[in-house]
Design an enzyme around this catalytic site. Structure first.
Site, PDB file in Angstrom:
ATOM      1  N   CYS A 100       0.879  -1.172   0.000  1.00 50.14           N
ATOM      2  CA  CYS A 100       0.000   0.000   0.000  1.00 50.14           C
ATOM      3  C   CYS A 100       0.913   1.218   0.000  1.00 50.14           C
ATOM      4  O   CYS A 100       1.887   1.265   0.760  1.00 50.14           O
ATOM      5  CB  CYS A 100      -0.892  -0.004   1.234  1.00 50.14           C
ATOM      6  SG  CYS A 100      -1.849   1.514   1.428  1.00 50.14           S
ATOM      7  N   HIS A 102       0.574   4.018   1.147  1.00 50.31           N
ATOM      8  CA  HIS A 102       0.600   4.809   2.388  1.00 50.31           C
ATOM      9  C   HIS A 102       1.687   4.321   3.358  1.00 50.31           C
ATOM     10  O   HIS A 102       2.142   5.062   4.210  1.00 50.31           O
ATOM     11  CB  HIS A 102      -0.729   4.698   3.136  1.00 50.31           C
ATOM     12  CG  HIS A 102      -1.805   5.589   2.600  1.00 50.31           C
ATOM     13  ND1 HIS A 102      -2.397   5.390   1.388  1.00 50.31           N
ATOM     14  CD2 HIS A 102      -2.392   6.685   3.139  1.00 50.31           C
ATOM     15  CE1 HIS A 102      -3.305   6.318   1.190  1.00 50.31           C
ATOM     16  NE2 HIS A 102      -3.332   7.123   2.239  1.00 50.31           N
TER      17      HIS A 102
END
Ligand code: DGL
Length: 268
Positions: free
Chosen positions: A186, A188
């Protein structure tokens, strides 16, 4: 064609971790970043919903003459890469964040057990598993959907007691036992990479996509003759589909420097 920008998009501002690495690796390239903050998070949306967002974002990036569209989001790469490639066709080259990681794993971790953490969408799509199987490299993948991490990071919770507790809780899950390396699936998660590394104390390699994806983009540009000339002065634009003060503040953290974040009314 060569001096046209590189379009990079994500569900929000997580993809700025990729944009930052691209800017460092390819300092003469112009970037148009689009964060679909109006629809964040993508991780728990349906495939059909993500595909409809991606098509519209591709339209925007093509309208802005991007030569390459980089899907800087694992969830969107899992749900809509094939569709985007078909939709954009010869108008731009479409690349995703998953293939460079899979190829890195294939080169460095043959016959090993690897972990993956990501959103529900990324993990349940099995996209990493399928692509790793295609390598035929005898790699065993253990995956865990870590649903709380995106909202936690978006809220600015990292490098503190709360984030460390949540992260440690996930990483101690039996599903991730015995791994040699962990894929941060991911865009993030680079923001919590140091907390993850602290948990493993060097016993597990933590694989962050940013530099691997930027390097792969560089090779794709070169092999397709799409790289800009070194004298060109880059111009960057950063758009979001929902503009709030907290996005402005987080943008700087994710990109590593001040940027001029603009509202783009894609959904009006
Ligand atoms: N940054 C996105 C990814 O790489 C996840 C964020 C979201 O769920 O929208 O999957």
């Amino acid at each position: 064609m060569n001096n046209q920008p590189i379009g990079i998009f994500d569900s929000g501002i997580g993809g700025l971790t990729i944009a930052q690495a691209v800017k460092k690796m390819l300092p003469n390239e112009s970037i148009i970043y689009f964060g679909d903050t109006a629809h964040l998070p993508y991780g728990d949306k349906s495939t059909a919903a993500i595909q409809s967002y991606v098509v519209k974002i591709c339209d925007l990036l093509i309208k802005r003459h991007c030569k390459v569209i980089l899907i800087a989001c694992n969830s969107a790469s899992a749900a809509a890469y094939e569709l985007a490639k078909e939709y954009v066709a010869s108008k731009a080259k479409v690349i995703n964040v998953i293939d460079p990681i899979v190829s890195h794993i294939g080169t460095h971790y043959r016959q090993q057990t690897i972990g993956l953490i990501g959103t529900q969408k990324t993990v349940s799509s099995n996209v990493y598993q399928k692509k790793i199987n295609n390598l035929d490299a005898d790699i065993f993948l253990k995956s865990l959907a870590t649903k709380l991490l995106v909202p936690m990071i978006e809220e600015g919770y990292f490098n503190n007691n709360i984030s460390t507790n949540i992260i440690n809780n996930y990483l101690s899950d039996e599903k991730l036992s015995g791994i040699k390396a962990l894929i941060l699936g991911c865009t993030h998660y680079p923001l919590i990479k140091n907390e993850i590394e602290k948990y493993y104390k060097g016993s597990v390699e933590v694989i962050d996509a940013s530099d691997i994806v930027a390097e792969s983009l560089k090779n794709i540009l070169l092999s397709n003759g799409l790289n800009t000339d070194t004298s060109s002065v880059p111009e960057h634009f950063f758009f979001v589909s929902d503009y709030t003060k907290s996005f402005v503040a987080s943008t700087k953290i994710f990109f590593g420097e001040e940027v001029n974040l603009e509202y783009y009314p894609l959904w009006e």
